[in-house]
Motif scaffolding. Structure first.
Motif, mmCIF file in Angstrom:
data_model
loop_
_atom_site.group_PDB
_atom_site.id
_atom_site.type_symbol
_atom_site.label_atom_id
_atom_site.label_comp_id
_atom_site.label_asym_id
_atom_site.label_seq_id
_atom_site.Cartn_x
_atom_site.Cartn_y
_atom_site.Cartn_z
ATOM 1 N N PRO A 1 0.820 -1.229 0.000
ATOM 2 C CA PRO A 1 0.000 0.000 0.000
ATOM 3 C C PRO A 1 0.843 1.265 0.000
ATOM 4 O O PRO A 1 0.312 2.364 -0.183
ATOM 5 N N GLN A 2 2.157 1.127 0.179
ATOM 6 C CA GLN A 2 3.049 2.286 0.137
ATOM 7 C C GLN A 2 3.296 2.763 -1.291
ATOM 8 O O GLN A 2 3.686 3.911 -1.503
ATOM 9 N N TYR A 3 3.066 1.881 -2.260
ATOM 10 C CA TYR A 3 3.277 2.254 -3.652
ATOM 11 C C TYR A 3 2.078 3.075 -4.152
ATOM 12 O O TYR A 3 0.931 2.758 -3.820
ATOM 13 N N PRO A 4 2.314 4.113 -4.966
ATOM 14 C CA PRO A 4 1.204 4.919 -5.520
ATOM 15 C C PRO A 4 0.539 4.194 -6.691
ATOM 16 O O PRO A 4 0.796 4.486 -7.862
ATOM 17 N N VAL A 5 -0.305 3.236 -6.366
ATOM 18 C CA VAL A 5 -0.921 2.386 -7.391
ATOM 19 C C VAL A 5 -2.436 2.583 -7.386
ATOM 20 O O VAL A 5 -3.070 2.557 -6.330
ATOM 21 N N SER A 6 -2.985 2.770 -8.569
ATOM 22 C CA SER A 6 -4.436 2.827 -8.749
ATOM 23 C C SER A 6 -4.867 1.645 -9.601
ATOM 24 O O SER A 6 -4.058 1.043 -10.322
ATOM 25 N N LEU A 7 -6.155 1.334 -9.535
ATOM 26 C CA LEU A 7 -6.674 0.177 -10.253
ATOM 27 C C LEU A 7 -7.910 0.565 -11.049
ATOM 28 O O LEU A 7 -8.831 1.196 -10.532
#
Length: 564
Positions: free
Chosen positions: A477-483
């Motif tokens: 969850p630390q990575y700036p990832v969107s889905l």
């Protein structure tokens, strides 16, 4: 010890009994070694979501990107500041299970384990593993009661190494506990009936006098609790309760009412859940997927195939069934059907009427009940879920195999048959966890970790919550990832709309194409080409690879695009 009790071929200094004990410890060791060697598969991560009590907070992805970390939070316990919050979480957990096809005991036990140990793979799998060890110990008790010391060891060794049970012991689902409840309830009932009712033909079995009041009270409690636990773990445990009732009529019909009170008490305790939860679950049930074809001949052939398939998977193939042709499992099942028929005839001629009857009631009767229910209900449930739907027959079938080995083989043939089957079981199990890849989502996470600060959009052609939650679990969850998750038919329009509204927001796009989207059809060539053409306008394809695991649900194509 006499030399006739030595395993001369492979272990000249090791008695068969000691070899069986060593095999049991090997089966236990294999379990602990593999607690964390594979990723959660689709159903396991759903078990985790339900166990956190946050299933009701889950929202299916819509036609716009969402922050993946929002889903990660649902795979942990919610924030709680007082005891009232804990109660709210438990209530939410129960509400979440009413949309599921299973009773709540498994999820409640995993919830407790989650509070104690956390949500790691090892922590979540350890409860079922410990229950499987208890099953092996109780299996020895049941086997010794019916077949003597060596028979108990052989039954426990087969149970410890059986590929199907070993896999379920490391699977965060409700099937492994069923083996414990079936063994415990059968053991308790036989103790209450009296071992002398079985009329053993072997002097290896010690005939006990009638139980004392305290012993009867103890075994009555074990029987009632195991029936309650089984009924609240899996609905098809009802077949097992019927089998136990048949066992009473077979061995002790003169005292049927006493045993009926015990079994009935266990069933009655589950009534509150039946009245509240089961009624809602029935309204949500999707039974259409089990419907039979219209042809009578095709229907009966499918039923027979399902029986052979189930026996083949449970008694030999194990989790390899997700990677091999169905025909192999069916052929293995036909082999076991022949063994059971020929062996039962042989046992009957040897005078083993009572113990043969017990093994058939515990192993084959629940299968016949399920088959009859399928035929009358015009459904196919026996072969559902790679053979796991009737996990309750496994102990009885292994007990029958143990009886066949012990009573129809002698001397060197006995040792070769017992050790040969155990060796096959161990080889299949060890090969399963050594040769099969199960790290698909780690590979996706590794790609993102190469540029951990780059805003990334994962575009996936599936809205299935198993796929979504596995991404959320394995990507930090630390990575700036969107889905952006949509059905294949709607994915390209949603992607174009999202990138047009917010151009240049994402420095990297991972187009994740699921081979089996679950809730929709796979991506077509035209749909794939449309997405590729649009992405090429702003992004450059850097890499494309296919990752796969042990089933079609694990196969994905990863296309990595970076901004131009």
């Amino acid at each position: 010890m006499k030399t006739t009790n030595k395993v001369n071929l492979l272990f000249p200094e090791l008695s068969l009994e000691n070899l069986l004990i060593a095999v049991i410890f090997i089966g236990i060791l294999v379990r602990f070694i593999n607690l964390g060697t594979r990723e959660f598969w689709y159903d396991e991560v759903l078990s985790l979501l339900l166990s956190t009590g946050q299933k009701t907070a889950y929202v299916t992805p819509q036609q716009f990107p969402v922050i993946l970390a929002d889903y990660t939070q649902l795979l942990n316990l919610p924030q709680e500041s007082n005891f009232g919050d804990v109660i709210k979480t438990l209530v939410s957990l129960l509400r979440g299970t009413v949309a599921e096809p299973h009773p709540p005991l498994f999820y409640l036990s995993q919830h407790l384990w989650l509070r104690l140990l956390g949500n790691s793979e090892i922590a979540q799998r350890s409860l079922n593993t410990l229950l499987s060890l208890l099953s092996i110990f109780c299996g020895y008790g049941l086997g010794r009661t019916l077949l003597g010391y060596r028979g108990g060891l052989l039954f426990a060794a087969l149970l410890a190494t059986n590929p199907f049970f070993l896999f379920q012991s490391l699977n965060v689902r409700m099937y492994a506990p069923l083996v414990l409840w079936t063994i415990l309830s059968a053991w308790a009932l036989i103790q209450l009936i009296g071992v002398d009712k079985i009329q053993p033909q072997s002097s290896q079995i010690e005939i006990k006098s009638s139980l004392s009041f305290k012993q009867k009270l103890f075994w009555t409690g074990v029987l009632i609790l195991s029936v309650v636990a089984g009924c609240l773990t899996f609905y098809l445990f009802a077949y097992w309760v019927i089998a136990l009732a048949a066992l009473v009529l077979y061995l002790d019909r003169h005292h049927w009412w006493q045993h009926a009170l015990r079994l009935g008490t266990g069933v009655l305790i589950t009534v509150p859940w039946v009245l509240w939860g089961t009624r809602q679950q029935l309204r949500n049930a999707d039974l259409g997927r089990f419907s039979t074809p219209p042809s009578f001949f095709a229907t009966m052939l499918q039923h027979l195939q399902d029986v052979a398939y189930l026996l083949g998977v449970q008694l030999l193939v194990g989790d390899w069934i997700t990677s091999i042709p169905t025909l192999i499992a069916v052929m293995a099942g036909i082999f076991w059907i022949i063994v059971f028929i020929v062996g039962s005839i042989r046992l009957w001629k040897l005078g083993e009427h009572q113990r043969l009857g017990v093994a058939l009631i515990l192993g084959i009767l629940p299968l016949l009940l399920a088959l009859i229910a399928d035929i009358l209900g015009k459904k196919f449930t026996i072969g559902f879920g790679w053979g796991r739907s009737l996990m309750i027959i496994l102990p009885g079938c292994l007990l029958l195999i143990t009886l066949l080995i012990q009573r129809t083989t002698k001397g060197q043939l006995y040792r070769l048959t017992a050790t040969g089957l155990i060796f096959i079981y161990l080889s299949i199990s060890i090969a399963d966890y050594s040769l099969r890849h199960r790290q698909m989502f780690h590979q996706i996470s590794d790609i993102i970790s190469q540029e951990p600060t780059t805003p990334t959009l994962i575009v996936m052609n599936s809205k299935a919550w198993g796929h979504v939650n596995r991404l959320a679990y394995y990507i930090s969850p630390q990575y700036p990832v969107s889905l952006l998750a949509q059905k294949s038919s709607k994915l390209s329009p949603a992607l174009q709309k999202s990138l047009t509204a917010k151009p240049s927001v994402y420095g990297r796009i991972i187009w994740l194409e699921a081979a089996e989207p679950v809730w929709s059809e796979p991506t077509t060539d035209d749909q794939r080409q449309e997405i590729e053409n649009f992405l090429k306008q702003q992004y450059q394809l850097q890499n494309s690879q296919v990752v796969f695991g042990t089933m079609s649900l694990d196969k994905f194509t990863i296309n990595l695009y970076e901004a131009k």
